[in-house]
Enzyme design. Structure first.
Site, short mmCIF file in Angstrom:
data_model
loop_
_atom_site.label_atom_id
_atom_site.label_comp_id
_atom_site.label_asym_id
_atom_site.label_seq_id
_atom_site.Cartn_x
_atom_site.Cartn_y
_atom_site.Cartn_z
CB THR A 167 41.74 19.47 38.40
OG1 THR A 167 40.40 19.36 39.44
CG2 THR A 167 42.48 19.48 39.10
CG ASP A 168 36.83 20.55 42.42
OD1 ASP A 168 37.69 19.32 41.75
OD2 ASP A 168 36.23 20.22 42.43
CD GLU A 169 40.47 15.25 41.64
OE1 GLU A 169 41.30 14.64 41.91
OE2 GLU A 169 39.78 15.32 41.21
CE LYS A 186 44.99 19.50 35.50
NZ LYS A 186 45.31 18.76 33.82
CE1 TYR A 208 44.25 14.55 36.90
CE2 TYR A 208 42.44 14.99 38.27
CZ TYR A 208 43.16 15.24 37.18
OH TYR A 208 41.57 16.68 36.95
P1 NAD Z 1 40.20 12.43 29.45
O1 NAD Z 1 40.90 11.65 29.78
O2 NAD Z 1 38.42 11.85 28.88
O3 NAD Z 1 41.14 13.23 27.35
C1 NAD Z 1 42.20 13.75 28.05
C2 NAD Z 1 42.34 13.18 26.59
O4 NAD Z 1 44.16 13.87 26.95
C3 NAD Z 1 42.31 12.25 25.56
O5 NAD Z 1 41.91 12.52 24.27
C4 NAD Z 1 43.58 11.92 25.44
O6 NAD Z 1 44.17 10.87 24.64
C5 NAD Z 1 45.05 13.55 25.51
N1 NAD Z 1 46.18 13.18 26.00
C6 NAD Z 1 46.63 12.35 27.13
N2 NAD Z 1 48.24 12.62 27.33
C7 NAD Z 1 48.98 12.99 25.85
C8 NAD Z 1 50.17 14.18 25.45
N3 NAD Z 1 51.02 13.49 26.58
N4 NAD Z 1 49.64 14.57 24.17
C9 NAD Z 1 47.98 14.72 23.61
N5 NAD Z 1 47.30 14.30 24.19
C10 NAD Z 1 47.13 13.72 25.27
O7 NAD Z 1 40.14 13.83 30.62
P2 NAD Z 1 38.33 15.30 30.17
O8 NAD Z 1 38.40 14.36 31.53
O9 NAD Z 1 38.38 15.67 28.96
O10 NAD Z 1 38.90 16.34 31.03
C11 NAD Z 1 40.00 17.47 29.92
C12 NAD Z 1 41.24 17.99 30.74
O11 NAD Z 1 40.31 19.40 32.76
C13 NAD Z 1 41.99 17.50 31.55
O12 NAD Z 1 43.26 18.59 32.11
C14 NAD Z 1 41.71 17.19 33.08
O13 NAD Z 1 42.54 17.35 34.46
C15 NAD Z 1 40.58 18.61 33.43
N6 NAD Z 1 39.86 18.38 33.92
C16 NAD Z 1 38.68 18.07 34.30
C17 NAD Z 1 37.58 17.65 34.35
C18 NAD Z 1 36.21 16.16 34.77
O14 NAD Z 1 35.62 16.12 36.01
N7 NAD Z 1 36.34 15.21 33.35
C19 NAD Z 1 36.97 17.94 35.96
C20 NAD Z 1 37.71 19.12 35.62
C21 NAD Z 1 39.15 19.95 34.87
O1 DAU Z 2 36.89 17.06 40.73
C1 DAU Z 2 37.14 17.96 39.22
C2 DAU Z 2 37.23 15.89 38.97
O2 DAU Z 2 36.37 15.36 38.70
C3 DAU Z 2 38.81 16.49 38.09
O3 DAU Z 2 39.66 16.70 37.24
C4 DAU Z 2 39.17 14.19 37.23
O4 DAU Z 2 39.40 14.57 35.91
C5 DAU Z 2 38.04 13.74 37.16
O5 DAU Z 2 38.11 12.92 36.64
C6 DAU Z 2 37.57 13.81 38.20
O6 DAU Z 2 37.20 12.85 39.75
P1 DAU Z 2 36.83 12.42 40.39
O7 DAU Z 2 37.91 11.60 41.12
O8 DAU Z 2 35.95 13.48 41.81
O9 DAU Z 2 35.80 10.98 39.90
P2 DAU Z 2 35.13 10.23 39.97
O10 DAU Z 2 34.00 10.31 38.45
O11 DAU Z 2 36.33 9.25 39.67
O12 DAU Z 2 34.33 9.89 40.77
C7 DAU Z 2 33.57 10.76 41.84
C8 DAU Z 2 33.78 10.42 42.90
O13 DAU Z 2 32.77 9.01 42.94
C9 DAU Z 2 35.00 10.15 43.57
O14 DAU Z 2 34.29 10.93 45.07
C10 DAU Z 2 35.39 8.31 43.82
C11 DAU Z 2 33.25 8.14 43.73
N1 DAU Z 2 33.68 6.75 42.22
C12 DAU Z 2 34.32 6.70 41.88
C13 DAU Z 2 34.21 5.30 41.11
C14 DAU Z 2 34.65 5.38 39.83
C15 DAU Z 2 33.17 5.63 43.32
O15 DAU Z 2 32.20 5.42 44.63
N2 DAU Z 2 32.94 4.90 43.10
C16 DAU Z 2 33.20 4.44 41.71
O16 DAU Z 2 33.20 3.27 41.23
#
Ligand code: NAD
Ligand code: DAU
Length: 349
Positions: free
Chosen positions: A130-132, A160, A156
Site C-alpha cells: 500500500t501507499d500508506e 504492511k 495497519y
Molecule cells: P480485504 O480486506 O477486502 O480482503 C482481504 C482478504 O484476505 C479477505 O478475503 C480475507 O479473508 C483474507 N485474509 C485475511 N487474513 C488472512 C489469512 N491469515 N490468510 C488468508 N487469507 C486471509 O482487502 P483488500 O482491500 O482486497 O486488500 C487486498 C490487499 O491489497 C491487502 O494486502 C491490502 O493491504 C492491499 N491494498 C489495498 C488497497 C485498498 O484500497 N483496498 C490499496 C492498496 C493495497
Molecule cells: O491508501 C491505500 C489504503 O486505502 C489501503 O492500504 C487500505 O487497505 C484501504 O482500506 C484504504 O485505506 P483508507 O484508510 O484510506 O480507506 P478508508 O476507505 O477507510 O478511508 C478513506 C478516507 O475516508 C480516509 O481519509 C478516512 C475517510 N473516512 C473513512 C470512513 C470509513 C471518512 O471520512 N469516513 C468514514 O466513515
C-alpha cells in the site's frame, strides 16, 4: 497455475475474475474467510475447473507447504491481509498476526518450494502492498515515489511496512524473486461497505448519515480496482525481481469531494423520494486518531518501465461503481448483516 492468497476479498476477487476472463491458467485461492472474505464474490466460478478454493490461513506453514508441493504454482500473488485502518486502531493484534507473521510464513514456504525448482528464474512472489507505508504528505509535497522513506503511521500501515521489509530481505538475502507493489486507494465492485466509498453508497440509499471524519479535507489518490488488477498482471509479466512499483490513479481528491460526487451520481441514478440531494445526509464526525492528511502516488516508474497507465477516469469509475451497488442489493444485504452491524455501532457510536 498461480497461487492467490486473500482472493475472496475485495481486490483479490476482482483479480481472480479478471485473470480467468483473460487467461486459462488455473488459480488456487487460499483465503481464511475473515469478515472481509466472501465466497459469494466468486460464485460465478463454482463450477469452473480452472478455479480451486482452499479455506485456510497464510500463517499455517504446513498447509501452505502442502499446497505448494501439490499444486506447484509458478507464482504467488499475496493479497491476504487485514486491510482496514480503523479496525487496526481498535485492535492491532490480527494485523500483526496476518500481515507480518502470516507474510513471513508464506515467504518461508515459498523459499522452500522455490529452492527445489529446476527453473528457479521463472518463479515469482508478488506482494501487494500500500501507499500508506510512506506515511503522510503535506499540501504541495511531491507525490510518493519508490525512493520515499517508509514512515507508517497506523498499526495497519506499520504491519504492511514490516511485511515489505521482509519481502526486500528475502530477495536480497536468498535471491527469492520477489516483486512488491505499493498501490493507492482502490474502489469498485465487491468493496466491503466499511470503507469510505461503499459505506457512503450503502448509507445514502438506506437513509443514514454519510460520515466524514474531521474536516473531510483529507486527500486520497483513487484508482478503479480493475486498473489495479491490470497493473498487477503487468508487474507479474514484466516486473524485475527485487523491484518495487508504485501504482496509483493520478487522481487526488478530498474525501468531501468524493462524497459530494457520490451524492451527485446517486441523485441522478436513484433520486431521494423527497427530491432533495443526498448531500443533506453528510455529517462531520470525530476524526480518525493519527489520520494521515494526504496520500498521492507518482506512478511514473510503472508507466515508463512497464507501459501501464490506468484506463478508467474517476468519473467513469465512480459511475460504474454506484451502478454496481444499485444492481447488487442482495450482495450488500448479505454482507451488512450480523457482525457488520456491531462494527458500525462501535465505530460510529
Ligand atoms: P480485504 O480486506 O477486502 O480482503 C482481504 C482478504 O484476505 C479477505 O478475503 C480475507 O479473508 C483474507 N485474509 C485475511 N487474513 C488472512 C489469512 N491469515 N490468510 C488468508 N487469507 C486471509 O482487502 P483488500 O482491500 O482486497 O486488500 C487486498 C490487499 O491489497 C491487502 O494486502 C491490502 O493491504 C492491499 N491494498 C489495498 C488497497 C485498498 O484500497 N483496498 C490499496 C492498496 C493495497
Ligand atoms: O491508501 C491505500 C489504503 O486505502 C489501503 O492500504 C487500505 O487497505 C484501504 O482500506 C484504504 O485505506 P483508507 O484508510 O484510506 O480507506 P478508508 O476507505 O477507510 O478511508 C478513506 C478516507 O475516508 C480516509 O481519509 C478516512 C475517510 N473516512 C473513512 C470512513 C470509513 C471518512 O471520512 N469516513 C468514514 O466513515
Amino acid at each position: 497455475m498461480i497461487l492467490v492468497t486473500g482472493g475472496a476479498g475485495f481486490i483479490g476477487s476482482n483479480f481472480i475474475l479478471d485473470w480467468l476472463a483473460q487467461s486459462d491458467e488455473p488459480v488456487l485461492n487460499l483465503d481464511a474467510l475473515t469478515y472481509a472474505g466472501n465466497s459469494e464474490n466468486l460464485a460465478s466460478l463454482t463450477t469452473d475447473a480452472r478455479y480451486t478454493f482452499v479455506h485456510g490461513s497464510i500463517g499455517d506453514g504446513a498447509l501452505v507447504t502442502n499446497l505448494m508441493t501439490r499444486y506447484q504454482p509458478r507464482a504467488i500473488v499475496n493479497f491476504a491481509a487485514e486491510s482496514h485502518v480503523d479496525r487496526s486502531i481498535h485492535g492491532p493484534e490480527d494485523f500483526i498476526q496476518t500481515n507480518i507473521v502470516g507474510a513471513f510464513r508464506l515467504l518461508e514456504a515459498a523459499r522452500a518450494h522455490w529452492g527445489g525448482l529446476r527453473d528457479r528464474q521463472e518463479f515469482r512472489f508478488l506482494h501487494i502492498s500500500t501507499d500508506e507505508v510512506f506515511g503522510t504528505l503535506q499540501a504541495g509535497d511531491p507525490a510518493f515515489d519508490e525512493q520515499n522513506q517508509y514512515q507508517p503511521n497506523s498499526p495497519y500501515s506499520a504491519s504492511k511496512a514490516a511485511a515489505d521489509h521482509l519481502m526486500r530481505a528475502y530477495h536480497h538475502t536468498y535471491g527469492l524473486p520477489v516483486l512488491t507493489t505499493n498501490c493507492s486507494n482502490n474502489y469498485g465492485p465487491f468493496h466491503f461497505p466499511e470503507k469510505l466509498i461503499p459505506l457512503v453508497i450503502h448509507n445514502a440509499i438506506s437513509g443514514r448519515p454519510l460520515p466524514l471524519y474531521g474536516d473531510g479535507r483529507q486527500i486520497r489518490d483513487w484508482l478503479y480496482v480493475k486498473d489495479h488488477c491490470s497493473a498487477i498482471r503487468r508487474v507479474l509479466d514484466a516486473g524485475l525481481p527485487g523491484q518495487t512499483y508504485n501504482i496509483g490513479g493520478w487522481n487526488e481528491r478530498t474525501n468531501l469531494e468524493v462524497v459530494m460526487m457520490l451524492c451527485d451520481v446517486l441523485d441522478e441514478l436513484k433520486p431521494r423520494a423527497d427530491g432533495s440531494s443526498y448531500q443533506e445526509q453528510i455529517t462531520f464526525v470525530t476524526d480518525r486518531p493519527g489520520h494521515d492528511r494526504r496520500y498521492a502516488i507518482n506512478a511514473g516508474k510503472i508507466e515508463a518501465e512497464l507501459g501501464w497507465r490506468p484506463a478508467e477516469t474517476f468519473e467513469t469509475g465512480i459511475r460504474k461503481t454506484v451502478r454496481w451497488y444499485l444492481d447488487h442489493p442482495d450482495w450488500v444485504r448479505n454482507v451488512t448483516l450480523g457482525s457488520y452491524r456491531n462494527w458500525i455501532a462501535k465505530q460510529y457510536a
